[in-house]
Scaffold this motif. Structure first.
Motif, PDB file in Angstrom:
ATOM      1  N   ALA A 169       0.924  -1.095   0.072  1.00 47.00           N
ATOM      2  CA  ALA A 169      -0.056   0.114   0.035  1.00 47.00           C
ATOM      3  C   ALA A 169       0.831   1.270  -0.177  1.00 47.00           C
ATOM      4  N   ILE A 170       1.884   1.398   0.882  1.00 41.60           N
ATOM      5  CA  ILE A 170       2.584   2.390   0.861  1.00 41.60           C
ATOM      6  C   ILE A 170       3.621   2.667  -0.529  1.00 41.60           C
ATOM      7  N   LYS A 171       3.810   1.669  -1.048  1.00 40.49           N
ATOM      8  CA  LYS A 171       4.653   1.794  -2.111  1.00 40.49           C
ATOM      9  C   LYS A 171       3.953   2.015  -3.366  1.00 40.49           C
ATOM     10  N   LEU A 176       2.455   6.493  -6.899  1.00 44.14           N
ATOM     11  CA  LEU A 176       1.218   7.046  -7.893  1.00 44.14           C
ATOM     12  C   LEU A 176       1.560   8.524  -7.845  1.00 44.14           C
ATOM     13  N   LEU A 177       2.090   9.034  -6.404  1.00 50.24           N
ATOM     14  CA  LEU A 177       2.291  10.594  -6.233  1.00 50.24           C
ATOM     15  C   LEU A 177       3.532  11.035  -7.159  1.00 50.24           C
ATOM     16  N   THR A 178       4.446  10.124  -7.209  1.00 54.33           N
ATOM     17  CA  THR A 178       5.703  10.614  -8.051  1.00 54.33           C
ATOM     18  C   THR A 178       5.735  10.342  -9.279  1.00 54.33           C
ATOM     19  N   ARG A 179       4.754   9.933  -9.884  1.00 52.11           N
ATOM     20  CA  ARG A 179       4.423   9.668 -11.310  1.00 52.11           C
ATOM     21  C   ARG A 179       4.832  10.858 -12.058  1.00 52.11           C
ATOM     22  N   PRO A 180       5.942  10.833 -13.134  1.00 51.53           N
ATOM     23  CA  PRO A 180       5.905  12.006 -13.846  1.00 51.53           C
ATOM     24  C   PRO A 180       4.704  12.420 -14.523  1.00 51.53           C
ATOM     25  N   GLU A 186      -5.910  18.178  -5.541  1.00 51.76           N
ATOM     26  CA  GLU A 186      -5.132  18.257  -4.338  1.00 51.76           C
ATOM     27  C   GLU A 186      -5.953  17.449  -3.182  1.00 51.76           C
ATOM     28  N   ALA A 187      -7.321  17.214  -3.369  1.00 49.41           N
ATOM     29  CA  ALA A 187      -8.066  16.359  -2.256  1.00 49.41           C
ATOM     30  C   ALA A 187      -7.472  15.175  -2.371  1.00 49.41           C
ATOM     31  N   ASP A 188      -7.280  14.535  -3.814  1.00 50.34           N
ATOM     32  CA  ASP A 188      -6.786  13.189  -3.729  1.00 50.34           C
ATOM     33  C   ASP A 188      -5.442  12.929  -3.364  1.00 50.34           C
ATOM     34  N   ARG A 189      -4.290  14.155  -3.590  1.00 52.60           N
ATOM     35  CA  ARG A 189      -3.215  14.031  -3.036  1.00 52.60           C
ATOM     36  C   ARG A 189      -3.191  13.771  -1.689  1.00 52.60           C
ATOM     37  N   THR A 190      -4.096  14.755  -0.962  1.00 53.53           N
ATOM     38  CA  THR A 190      -4.145  14.657   0.445  1.00 53.53           C
ATOM     39  C   THR A 190      -4.642  13.268   0.822  1.00 53.53           C
ATOM     40  N   ASP A 191      -5.547  12.558   0.300  1.00 52.64           N
ATOM     41  CA  ASP A 191      -6.059  11.435   0.568  1.00 52.64           C
ATOM     42  C   ASP A 191      -4.819  10.206   0.529  1.00 52.64           C
ATOM     43  N   TYR A 192      -3.976  10.533  -0.697  1.00 48.94           N
ATOM     44  CA  TYR A 192      -3.028   9.402  -0.763  1.00 48.94           C
ATOM     45  C   TYR A 192      -1.976   9.497   0.220  1.00 48.94           C
ATOM     46  N   LEU A 193      -1.583  10.692   0.660  1.00 42.03           N
ATOM     47  CA  LEU A 193      -0.795  11.002   1.626  1.00 42.03           C
ATOM     48  C   LEU A 193      -1.260  10.352   3.165  1.00 42.03           C
TER      49      LEU A 193
END
Length: 389
Positions: A169-171, A176-180, A186-193
């Motif tokens: 899950a962490i990986k 996903l967040l570091t994909r070029p 922003e809401a999705d980014r916060t959810d993933y973090l």
């Protein structure tokens, strides 16, 4: 001479019969019938000493006998027994009483030769009972070792599954967040973090469980008992578990000025594990109550939940290493079965007790009792009031 030869044959046959099996329940009926027929007995009973030190009947045949309950009350054997009279022989293994053999003489009575034969047979019976008990104890140990091995296998499987799931899950979210070139809201980014953070916390808890397991295996857990103000400590510990209890309503009922013989780190770990257990196995949105009160010379800490509860037959076993109650809630929850074992170990090191009990209306309550320090409850306690032991 013929009578004496018959008595010797009886002793020999009894010895062979008692050696047929270590399961004493299989041979006692045959032994009783053989002895009764040969000595013309109206009744026979074999008793064993229970764990409480009383004589309990293991097998009886024929007439109802007056059996002793106290091994010390057995009278000395007589050489001659008249018809209809009873005779009780003490079964000894070394100097220890392990049972008794009681018989009632038939119409021909029991003369000196028969009572001597009966005494010899009772010695063989004592040896058989002792061997059977040793066998049963060994079988019980083997059973416990097999169960422990099974639970350890389950434990290793659970650890592997937990590590694989959490790390994946962490990986996954990190990639996903570091994909070029990824355009993400922003809401999705916060959810993933937040998901990464929750899985990292789960991983940290698992690592703590593994370290605790290693400490339990090495028996290297240590505490420093001293005066600890539980009334001050518990609210802070509950706040520290806010992320774990995010899906539950946690309330506290803490009496002021309760100072107990404890260890700060140990108490933190005890409360953390009990709350983690409640978070895992109770439905989201239900209430968990942490309470602290006095009961005589004891400080009583309770953690009460509104989950599915624990069967009475398993309320002691849940404190064993690797043990998990087999129900829908536990099968769905993540865990490896170490937390409650650690709680019992830490509480024991503090000379306290911990039990699990049902609550009215459903749910479970864990009750921890620690010894109070004799001090003024209104005064702020000093950690140096009680010397470490």
């Amino acid at each position: 001479a013929a009578a004496r030869a018959g008595e010797l044959r009886l002793v020999a046959r009894s010895g062979r019969l008692l050696q047929r099996s270590l399961d004493i329940a299989d041979i006692l009926p045959m032994f009783a019938v053989e002895l009764s027929d040969e000595l013309d007995l109206d009744g026979i009973a074999i008793s064993r000493v229970s764990s409480g030190g009383e004589l309990v009947t293991a097998f009886a045949f024929g007439a109802l006998l007056h059996l002793p309950r106290d091994p010390a009350s057995i009278p000395a054997p007589r050489a001659d027994v008249d018809p209809g009279e009873e005779l009780t022989l003490t079964l000894l293994r070394g100097d220890r009483v392990i049972g008794a053999l009681t018989v009632r003489a038939g119409k021909s009575g029991l003369g000196r030769g028969r009572t001597e034969a009966l005494q010899a047979v009772s010695e063989l019976l004592a040896a058989a009972l002792a061997n059977a008990r040793i066998y049963q104890e060994e079988q019980a140990v083997v059973g416990r070792l097999r169960e422990l091995d099974r639970m350890k296998t389950t434990f290793l499987g659970s650890v592997s599954h937990e590590l694989r799931t959490t790390v994946t899950a962490i990986k996954g979210f990190a990639q996903l967040l570091t994909r070029p070139g990824l355009d993400i809201a922003e809401a999705d980014r916060t959810d993933y973090l937040q998901r990464i953070d929750r899985n990292a916390n789960s991983l940290a808890v698992l690592v703590d469980d593994l370290l605790d397991f290693a400490s339990l295996e090495r028996q290297s857990l240590a505490v420093t008992p001293q005066a600890v103000n539980l009334s001050h400590l518990l609210p802070d510990v509950v706040k520290q578990t806010s992320s774990i209890m995010a899906n539950h309503s946690v309330s506290t009922a803490i009496e002021p000025g309760i100072v107990a013989v404890a260890d700060t780190s140990a108490v933190e770990r005890i409360v953390f594990n009990l709350l983690t257990n409640a978070a895992k196995y109770t439905p989201p949105g239900t209430e968990v109550v942490v309470a602290l009160s006095r009961r005589g010379p004891k400080a009583v800490l309770t953690v009460t939940d509104r989950g599915p509860g624990i069967p009475a037959s398993e309320q002691t076993q849940i404190f064993d290493r690797f043990y998990r109650v087999d129900n829908v809630a536990t099968r769905a929850a993540r865990g490896v079965g170490i937390g409650l074992a650690l709680v019992r170990e830490l509480v024991g090191l503090l000379n306290g007790t911990v039990v699990c009990e049902d609550t009215p209306g459903g749910g479970t309550r864990f009750v921890v009792e620690l010894t109070l320090v004799d001090t003024d409850p209104t005064a702020p306690p000093s950690r140096t009031q009680l010397q470490p032991t």
